[in-house]
Design a protein around this motif. Structure first.
Motif, PDB file in Angstrom:
ATOM      1  N   LEU A   1       0.826  -1.206   0.000  1.00  0.00           N
ATOM      2  CA  LEU A   1       0.000   0.000   0.000  1.00  0.00           C
ATOM      3  C   LEU A   1       0.858   1.253   0.000  1.00  0.00           C
ATOM      4  O   LEU A   1       0.590   2.201  -0.749  1.00  0.00           O
ATOM      5  CB  LEU A   1      -0.925  -0.005   1.214  1.00  0.00           C
ATOM      6  CG  LEU A   1      -1.789   1.246   1.394  1.00  0.00           C
ATOM      7  CD1 LEU A   1      -2.756   1.410   0.230  1.00  0.00           C
ATOM      8  CD2 LEU A   1      -2.541   1.198   2.718  1.00  0.00           C
ATOM      9  N   SER A   2       1.903   1.265   0.820  1.00  0.00           N
ATOM     10  CA  SER A   2       2.792   2.431   0.855  1.00  0.00           C
ATOM     11  C   SER A   2       3.470   2.648  -0.493  1.00  0.00           C
ATOM     12  O   SER A   2       3.602   3.779  -0.961  1.00  0.00           O
ATOM     13  CB  SER A   2       3.851   2.242   1.949  1.00  0.00           C
ATOM     14  OG  SER A   2       3.265   2.216   3.227  1.00  0.00           O
TER      15      SER A   2
ATOM     16  N   TYR B   1      -1.168  14.679   1.130  1.00  0.00           N
ATOM     17  CA  TYR B   1      -1.894  14.755   2.410  1.00  0.00           C
ATOM     18  C   TYR B   1      -2.914  13.625   2.533  1.00  0.00           C
ATOM     19  O   TYR B   1      -2.996  12.944   3.566  1.00  0.00           O
ATOM     20  CB  TYR B   1      -2.589  16.108   2.515  1.00  0.00           C
ATOM     21  CG  TYR B   1      -3.436  16.266   3.753  1.00  0.00           C
ATOM     22  CD1 TYR B   1      -2.855  16.468   4.997  1.00  0.00           C
ATOM     23  CD2 TYR B   1      -4.832  16.207   3.670  1.00  0.00           C
ATOM     24  CE1 TYR B   1      -3.638  16.602   6.137  1.00  0.00           C
ATOM     25  CE2 TYR B   1      -5.615  16.346   4.795  1.00  0.00           C
ATOM     26  CZ  TYR B   1      -5.013  16.542   6.034  1.00  0.00           C
ATOM     27  OH  TYR B   1      -5.801  16.664   7.160  1.00  0.00           O
ATOM     28  N   LEU B   2      -3.659  13.385   1.462  1.00  0.00           N
ATOM     29  CA  LEU B   2      -4.649  12.315   1.492  1.00  0.00           C
ATOM     30  C   LEU B   2      -3.990  10.947   1.594  1.00  0.00           C
ATOM     31  O   LEU B   2      -4.512  10.051   2.274  1.00  0.00           O
ATOM     32  CB  LEU B   2      -5.535  12.388   0.242  1.00  0.00           C
ATOM     33  CG  LEU B   2      -6.446  13.620   0.137  1.00  0.00           C
ATOM     34  CD1 LEU B   2      -7.172  13.626  -1.210  1.00  0.00           C
ATOM     35  CD2 LEU B   2      -7.449  13.647   1.286  1.00  0.00           C
ATOM     36  N   SER B   3      -2.837  10.787   0.928  1.00  0.00           N
ATOM     37  CA  SER B   3      -2.116   9.516   1.026  1.00  0.00           C
ATOM     38  C   SER B   3      -1.663   9.260   2.454  1.00  0.00           C
ATOM     39  O   SER B   3      -1.719   8.121   2.942  1.00  0.00           O
ATOM     40  CB  SER B   3      -0.902   9.530   0.092  1.00  0.00           C
ATOM     41  OG  SER B   3      -1.304   9.667  -1.250  1.00  0.00           O
ATOM     42  N   GLY B   4      -1.211  10.321   3.132  1.00  0.00           N
ATOM     43  CA  GLY B   4      -0.818  10.170   4.523  1.00  0.00           C
ATOM     44  C   GLY B   4      -1.986   9.748   5.399  1.00  0.00           C
ATOM     45  O   GLY B   4      -1.844   8.910   6.295  1.00  0.00           O
TER      46      GLY B   4
ATOM     47  N   ARG C   1      -4.720   5.536   8.374  1.00  0.00           N
ATOM     48  CA  ARG C   1      -5.976   4.842   8.634  1.00  0.00           C
ATOM     49  C   ARG C   1      -5.822   3.330   8.541  1.00  0.00           C
ATOM     50  O   ARG C   1      -6.352   2.581   9.365  1.00  0.00           O
ATOM     51  CB  ARG C   1      -7.019   5.313   7.628  1.00  0.00           C
ATOM     52  CG  ARG C   1      -8.379   4.644   7.743  1.00  0.00           C
ATOM     53  CD  ARG C   1      -9.142   5.119   8.933  1.00  0.00           C
ATOM     54  NE  ARG C   1     -10.485   4.576   8.967  1.00  0.00           N
ATOM     55  CZ  ARG C   1     -11.356   4.796   9.942  1.00  0.00           C
ATOM     56  NH1 ARG C   1     -11.020   5.584  10.948  1.00  0.00           N
ATOM     57  NH2 ARG C   1     -12.563   4.269   9.917  1.00  0.00           N
ATOM     58  N   ILE C   2      -5.075   2.872   7.517  1.00  0.00           N
ATOM     59  CA  ILE C   2      -4.970   1.432   7.262  1.00  0.00           C
ATOM     60  C   ILE C   2      -3.798   0.805   8.000  1.00  0.00           C
ATOM     61  O   ILE C   2      -3.927  -0.251   8.634  1.00  0.00           O
ATOM     62  CB  ILE C   2      -4.842   1.180   5.747  1.00  0.00           C
ATOM     63  CG1 ILE C   2      -6.108   1.683   5.033  1.00  0.00           C
ATOM     64  CG2 ILE C   2      -4.614  -0.294   5.459  1.00  0.00           C
ATOM     65  CD1 ILE C   2      -6.091   1.508   3.539  1.00  0.00           C
TER      66      ILE C   2
END
Length: 285
Positions: free
Chosen positions: A211-212, A268-271, A276-277
């Motif tokens: 995911l990262s 920002y959204l990726s962070g 979250r996950i």
């Protein structure tokens, strides 16, 4: 307790290698430094580097930057919607290219993982295949696909997807190899099949890493999508190139600012998604 110079000299005489590297090591280090400095100086000479050239270039760069201010503000929806459509197209190109690359790369990455594929020849062949794919720059692939499919977003999507297959397959296979074998042994002891061992023993360990990788490469592909647009693969890059060619520097700066804002928002959204996950790392624990 303090040592005198006599004691220190005596210690150097007894164990000289503890105070100084052997002659061969020192000669090797000196040769490496001489080679590095020589290569650096040769590059400066080959590329016609000179302080005067840098000074003149900085002056011209200052003139270009002065043309960009103040930034352009669109006063009608028709012109601004064209820019927003270009941004959305670039975002879509990066998303589709990243997604398609990941879908094709994951099964291929299993062939290159040592703990999945026990056949050395097949594993090494898969790894060399990753290298071959990664040898082609995304921009070169875009030019090839533009020649084959014409102008528009499709060549950009295909260029990013093909390039990411090699990158994702390499990174995924390395992440799979670095997993612990204990969960796999537990699934195997419970009577699980080979597929179940991968699904329940390896996947939970490697999914956060994958995911990262996906999120980071998606951010990178947004920037790559901008460059691809300049050569005709769609997106905001085409509009940016058009404004620069027309010497509309203030509009070019406004477009660059919007690109920066979009990349910042994606970062920002990726962070938030990673937090979250995967969970938030707490250094105090």
């Amino acid at each position: 307790m303090s040592l005198s110079h006599t004691d220190i000299n005596a210690a150097k005489a007894r164990v000289p290698l503890a105070f100084q590297a052997p002659l061969t090591v020192r000669m090797r280090r000196a040769a490496l430094w001489i080679g590095f400095i020589g290569l650096f100086c040769y590059c400066l000479w080959a590329f016609d580097f000179s302080p005067m050239r840098i000074w003149e270039g900085m002056g011209r760069l200052g003139n270009v930057l002065s043309f960009m201010f103040p930034p352009h503000v669109w006063d009608n929806w028709a012109d601004f919607s064209e820019v927003l459509n270009g941004l959305g197209e670039t975002l879509a190109i990066a998303f589709m290219g990243t997604l398609l690359g990941a879908i094709f790369a994951f099964p291929v990455s299993l062939l290159g993982a040592k703990n999945i594929n026990r056949f050395t020849f097949l594993r090494q062949s898969a790894r060399r295949g990753y290298d071959v794919i990664r040898a082609f720059e995304t921009l070169i692939l875009a030019l090839i696909f533009i020649r084959a499919f014409g102008l528009g977003p499709l060549p950009g999507i295909l260029a990013i997807a093909v390039s990411e297959i090699g990158t994702f397959a390499k990174l995924f296979s390395e992440a799979i190899e670095n997993t612990s074998n204990k969960p796999v042994e537990g699934v195997k002891a419970s009577g699980g099949s080979r597929l179940q061992q991968i699904r329940f023993g390896i996947a939970p360990q490697v999914n956060p890493v994958i995911l990262s990788i996906l999120l980071y490469n998606f951010e990178s592909n947004v920037r790559s999508g901008t460059i691809l647009g300049i050569v005709g693969a769609g997106g905001i890059g085409f509009l940016l190139s058009d404004r620069i060619s027309a010497y509309k520097w203030e509009e070019a700066w406004s477009i660059i600012f919007l690109i920066i804002a979009m990349v910042y928002a994606i970062d920002y959204l990726s962070g938030l998604i990673r937090q979250r996950i995967i969970g938030k790392w707490d250094g105090a624990k």
